[in-house]
Design a protein around this motif. Structure first.
Motif, PDB file in Angstrom:
ATOM      1  N   ALA A 251       0.825  -1.209   0.000  1.00  0.00           N
ATOM      2  CA  ALA A 251       0.000   0.000   0.000  1.00  0.00           C
ATOM      3  C   ALA A 251       0.860   1.260   0.000  1.00  0.00           C
ATOM      4  CB  ALA A 251      -0.938  -0.006   1.213  1.00  0.00           C
ATOM      5  N   GLU A 254       2.111   1.802  -3.561  1.00  0.00           N
ATOM      6  CA  GLU A 254       0.994   2.263  -4.378  1.00  0.00           C
ATOM      7  C   GLU A 254       0.646   3.716  -4.080  1.00  0.00           C
ATOM      8  OE1 GLU A 254      -1.791  -0.673  -3.196  1.00  0.00           O
ATOM      9  OE2 GLU A 254      -0.775  -2.276  -4.290  1.00  0.00           O
ATOM     10  N   PHE A 255       0.633   4.079  -2.793  1.00  0.00           N
ATOM     11  CA  PHE A 255       0.283   5.449  -2.408  1.00  0.00           C
ATOM     12  C   PHE A 255       1.306   6.455  -2.939  1.00  0.00           C
ATOM     13  CE2 PHE A 255       1.106   8.847   0.767  1.00  0.00           C
ATOM     14  CZ  PHE A 255      -0.035   9.599   0.561  1.00  0.00           C
ATOM     15  N   ARG A 258       1.175   6.844  -6.753  1.00  0.00           N
ATOM     16  CA  ARG A 258       0.031   7.622  -7.205  1.00  0.00           C
ATOM     17  C   ARG A 258       0.201   9.110  -6.895  1.00  0.00           C
ATOM     18  NH1 ARG A 258      -3.313   5.202  -4.509  1.00  0.00           N
ATOM     19  NH2 ARG A 258      -3.912   6.674  -2.895  1.00  0.00           N
ATOM     20  N   ARG A 259       0.768   9.421  -5.756  1.00  0.00           N
ATOM     21  CA  ARG A 259       0.842  10.817  -5.322  1.00  0.00           C
ATOM     22  C   ARG A 259       2.062  11.557  -5.858  1.00  0.00           C
ATOM     23  NH1 ARG A 259      -2.892  14.113  -4.148  1.00  0.00           N
ATOM     24  NH2 ARG A 259      -3.594  14.152  -2.028  1.00  0.00           N
ATOM     25  N   PHE A 338       1.483   8.969   4.561  1.00  0.00           N
ATOM     26  CA  PHE A 338       0.935   7.620   4.398  1.00  0.00           C
ATOM     27  C   PHE A 338      -0.127   7.346   5.457  1.00  0.00           C
ATOM     28  CE2 PHE A 338       0.968   3.102   5.612  1.00  0.00           C
ATOM     29  CZ  PHE A 338       0.426   2.578   4.444  1.00  0.00           C
ATOM     30  N   HIS A 341      -3.284   8.887   4.691  1.00  0.00           N
ATOM     31  CA  HIS A 341      -3.966   8.112   3.648  1.00  0.00           C
ATOM     32  C   HIS A 341      -4.727   6.929   4.230  1.00  0.00           C
ATOM     33  CE1 HIS A 341      -4.661   5.764   0.046  1.00  0.00           C
ATOM     34  NE2 HIS A 341      -3.844   4.818   0.464  1.00  0.00           N
TER      35      HIS A 341
END
Length: 545
Positions: A251, A254-255, A258-259, A338, A341
């Motif tokens: 995760a 992925e975070f 994406r950011r 994170f 998120h």
């Protein structure tokens, strides 16, 4: 297959722009730059023994010539015996110096040429390679380079301003599994009882991130929606619980992808290691201290910090040690982002509050600026200024410029300086461009001014005037900070909020309040790193302030 010196030369032109950019950076950390040369690729051949710590090495460096008038290449190397240096079929003269090797380059060089310089050496590393038993009594070998210990086991330009790609050809006892930067190209049988491993990293990285680990690993492969191959290399005794200890690593990848932008490397290995730091962000091969693993252990915050480093620290690297906050501060703030998120505002605040508490405690002992050019021992840069205070600088910047500008700025900074180096002025320029405003005052006070604001606030409600008189004094030593201050006045189940700029050591303001405030709250949303003492003064009386 391994790149030949000729193919290495052919690929060099693609990296010339990065090389010249690195050379242009201002230097304050004392490392002697070599503007005449740039090492853009390392090919490291090492043979590891089972019974002792002796290594046999050959390093091939692809060196771009920027100034053909300079014939002496200085390489960092300590404690190793060099047997010969060659380029092509020519032996090169070399002279040891206290911190390395002076190599006389062959004549006939031209600006823009790329030379393949080959150094054969051997010895027992005194630093940089940890060759010892792990906590289960099994022999392991791990590179442990930060800040400038790669020079103890291979020759090179051991400074983050000169990034390069790297490949490893490692011959080790056959029972080892070997992991390193980049992708695994090949594994083959070598001498009886030995195997050869070829790993290759094509992106330029700093020498402190050029690592390998050799141990009796058990490897577990994970999946991510970001398309990044992710694997855990753990000692077989604790492999079953390693994933739980590291937490939501997929995760995280992925975070941040994406950011911030694409993951910068071929894969990500999370490695249990017998090294000195709790976590070390080696590009594409993060090492975690072995004692952090085990039943019930939790390394998730450390994992978030080190994974954030892949973008900031590894891909975008401080070009000068004194700008380390661009690495450590960004990674520390990455943890907060994170947890925002996955856990919302409460998770974000919890991380920032922990960092603030640690920083403020340290500031009681010693107040210094983030950009502290008095530090000459690079290890002393691992301090709360470069971690906690720097994370708060990013938080305050986010509050100042707003969500859209902040995230656009981070993405632009990453895109512009990925695979290169940057200093604080580069980040400031990016943020000013996206925000459309001058931020010089902000970076000057938070990076170059010691300490933080210390506010003494006295307030008094004047019912006849329907106002609250607020006296604000900045009591810290030195100049006043410029602060976009928010003041909350809760009264009768409602709360009025007022915003003002405080830019002097003493300020008095009058705020409207028809009813008696229950209290006065400075910075209710915790947007500023500071200490505050608030006192209500005098009796509540009629009259004008």
């Amino acid at each position: 297959m391994p790149a030949s010196p000729e193919s290495m030369c052919c690929r060099a032109a693609a990296l010339l722009s990065l090389a010249f950019f690195a050379a242009a950076l201002p230097a304050t950390d004392g490392y002697p730059r070599q503007p005449a040369f740039d090492v853009w690729h390392y090919r490291l051949r090492l043979e590891l023994a089972e019974a002792n710590n002796h290594i046999q090495g050959e390093a091939t460096l692809a060196v771009i010539v920027r100034d053909a008038g300079d014939s002496t290449l200085h390489l960092n190397l300590k404690g190793m015996t060099v047997t010969q240096v060659t380029s092509g079929r020519r032996r090169l003269a070399f002279t040891p110096d206290p911190d390395g090797l002076l190599v006389t380059l062959p004549p006939g060089r031209k600006n823009g040429d790329t030379l393949a310089v080959v150094i054969a050496y051997h010895g027992v590393p005194q630093e940089g390679l940890v060759m010892a038993e792990n906590k289960f009594g099994r022999r392991t070998v791990f590179a442990d380079n930060w800040p400038d210990y790669s020079r103890y086991w291979f020759p090179g330009v051991d400074h983050p301003s000169d990034k390069a790609s790297v490949e490893f050809h490692l011959t080790a006892p056959a029972h080892y599994t070997v992991v390193a930067n980049g992708r695994l190209v090949a594994v083959s049988a070598a001498a009886p009882g030995m195997k050869s491993w070829h790993w290759q990293e094509t992106a330029p990285i700093p020498t402190y991130c050029m690592v390998f680990g050799a141990a009796d690993f058990q490897v577990s492969h994970l999946t991510t929606t970001a398309g990044v191959p992710l694997a855990i290399y753990a000692y077989r005794e604790e492999a079953a619980v390693a994933g739980a200890a590291l937490g939501r690593t997929a995760a995280m990848v992925e975070f941040f992808t994406r950011r911030l932008g694409p993951f910068p490397y071929e894969k990500l290995a999370l490695v249990q290691a017998n090294t000195r730091y709790g976590g070390m962000e080696n590009a594409g091969a993060i090492f975690f201290a072995e004692d952090g693993f085990g039943e019930g252990r939790n390394l998730e915050r450390t994992a978030a910090h080190e994974i954030a480093h892949q973008w900031f620290g590894d891909a975008v690297t401080p070009g000068d040690w004194h700008h380390l906050w661009l690495s450590e501060g960004f990674a520390t703030y990455g943890v907060a982002l994170f947890y925002e998120h996955v856990a919302g505002p409460a998770g974000y605040r919890a991380v920032l509050q922990d960092e603030r508490a640690g920083y403020l405690q340290s500031a009681l002992r010693h107040a210094a600026p983030i950009l502290d050019t008095t530090i000459t021992d690079y290890r002393r840069l691992l301090n709360p200024n470069n971690y906690a205070k720097a994370a708060w600088v990013l938080h305050m910047l986010r509050c100042l410029v707003g969500e859209e500008c902040f995230w656009q700025g981070l993405r632009s900074f990453y895109a512009q300086f990925r695979n290169g180096t940057a200093v604080s002025a580069d980040f400031q320029a990016v943020m000013e461009k996206v925000a459309g405003t001058d931020l010089g005052w902000f970076f000057a006070q938070w990076l170059r001014q010691p300490g933080h604001p210390e506010l003494q606030v006295n307030w008094q409600w004047h019912p006849a005037a329907g106002k609250v008189e607020v006296q604000i004094r900045q009591t810290q030593a030195g100049a006043a900070f410029r602060l976009p201050l928010q003041i909350a006045l809760p009264a009768g189940g409602r709360e009025a909020r007022h915003e003002l700029w405080v830019d002097a050591k003493a300020v008095t303001v009058a705020l409207p309040s028809a009813s008696a405030p229950e209290r006065l709250v400075i910075d209710p949303e915790e947007k500023i790193l500071m200490r505050v003492q608030v006192s209500e003064t005098g009796a509540r009386r009629a009259g004008k302030p």
